[in-house]
Design an enzyme around this catalytic site. Structure first.
Site, PDB file in Angstrom:
ATOM      1  N   ASP A  87       0.854  -1.182   0.000  1.00 23.12           N
ATOM      2  CA  ASP A  87       0.000   0.000   0.000  1.00 23.12           C
ATOM      3  C   ASP A  87       0.900   1.247   0.000  1.00 23.12           C
ATOM      4  OD1 ASP A  87      -2.495   1.190   0.016  1.00 23.12           O
ATOM      5  OD2 ASP A  87      -2.629   1.266   2.206  1.00 23.12           O
TER       6      ASP A  87
ATOM      7  N   SER B 177      -8.742   2.348   9.551  1.00 24.97           N
ATOM      8  CA  SER B 177      -8.953   2.905  10.897  1.00 24.97           C
ATOM      9  C   SER B 177     -10.064   2.174  11.653  1.00 24.97           C
ATOM     10  CB  SER B 177      -9.307   4.387  10.811  1.00 24.97           C
ATOM     11  OG  SER B 177      -8.212   5.109  10.294  1.00 24.97           O
TER      12      SER B 177
HETATM   13 ZN   LIG Z   1      -4.323   4.867   1.384  1.00 19.58          ZN
END
Ligand SMILES: [Zn+2]
Length: 232
Positions: free
Chosen positions: A5, A180
């Site tokens: 990522d 998150s």
């Molecule tokens: Zn991202």
């Protein structure tokens, strides 16, 4: 399936590809357009020799993730998308339409909206091309409350509503990154154990519940929000 990522350098992507990653993201979104094109193209040319897919990014998200941070959204310009995809040969494209990295995306009272009009415009220009949304946590208020009830000190924050994500998921968006919310679910579960059983010191007794909470959260997202059940 292992994905890098927000790869920020060609060399990092090469390292990951050589160690067996199935997919890499090269995030040149902070660079001037032509430099983003050149960097992404270079990664694609290397990756495709090994059948590794590449995700690129156009437009900058607000928020903080790893070392990537920005104060404001820079929305993806639909008129750049076609050219970028053609020149780089990327397999998927992350776009910026109002989602945001991190748990403190928006203040309570704000009504964060995804710019679905930009998404529609992009889909018109590259029909069926796989689009990716980053920063798509909803910051469930019951998790924030649970954390704070068990000794946590999270400030008020809200995320992207699940209704907004349901709309986006119906389009050419093929991947919606949610991080998150998983962090919140695990933290809430661990805090609860520590608060209710301060004598506990066996990691299995708090990491187990944390893992269960994470599974439950993602099962909910897959079945009720993203509509991705059985589509992998
Ligand atoms: Zn991202």
């Amino acid at each position: 399936m292992l994905l890098l990522d927000h790869g920020d350098r060609f060399e990092l992507c090469v390292d990951c590809i050589e160690s067996g990653f199935s997919s890499v993201m090269i995030d040149g979104s902070h660079l001037p357009y032509e430099e983003n094109v050149a960097l992404t193209k270079k990664v694609v040319e290397f990756a495709h020799q090994f059948d590794v897919t590449v995700e690129g990014e156009l437009g900058v998200l607000a928020g903080i993730e790893d070392e990537v941070s920005a104060a404001h959204h820079t929305y993806t310009q639909p008129e750049e998308v076609e050219d970028f995809v053609a020149k780089t040969g990327v397999d998927s494209l992350a776009i910026s339409i109002g989602t945001s990295h991190g748990a403190f995306k928006f203040k309570p009272g704000e009504d964060p909206k995804i710019r679905l009009d930009i998404l529609t415009e992009i889909e018109k220009r590259i029909p069926g091309f796989p689009i990716v949304l980053h920063g798509s946590s909803s910051v469930p208020q019951e998790l924030v409350k649970m954390i704070n009830e068990h000794g946590g000190k999270m400030k008020d924050a809200i995320g992207i509503s699940e209704d907004q994500l349901r709309l986006a998921a119906k389009s050419a968006v093929c991947k919606i990154n949610i991080d998150s919310d998983g962090r919140l679910a695990m933290t809430a579960a661990i805090r609860k154990v520590f608060d209710e059983k301060p004598e506990e010191f066996d990691p299995r007794k708090y990491l187990g519940p944390a893992r269960d909470a994470l599974k439950k959260l993602y099962a909910h997202k897959i079945n009720n929000v993203l509509g991705s059940d059985g589509k992998a």
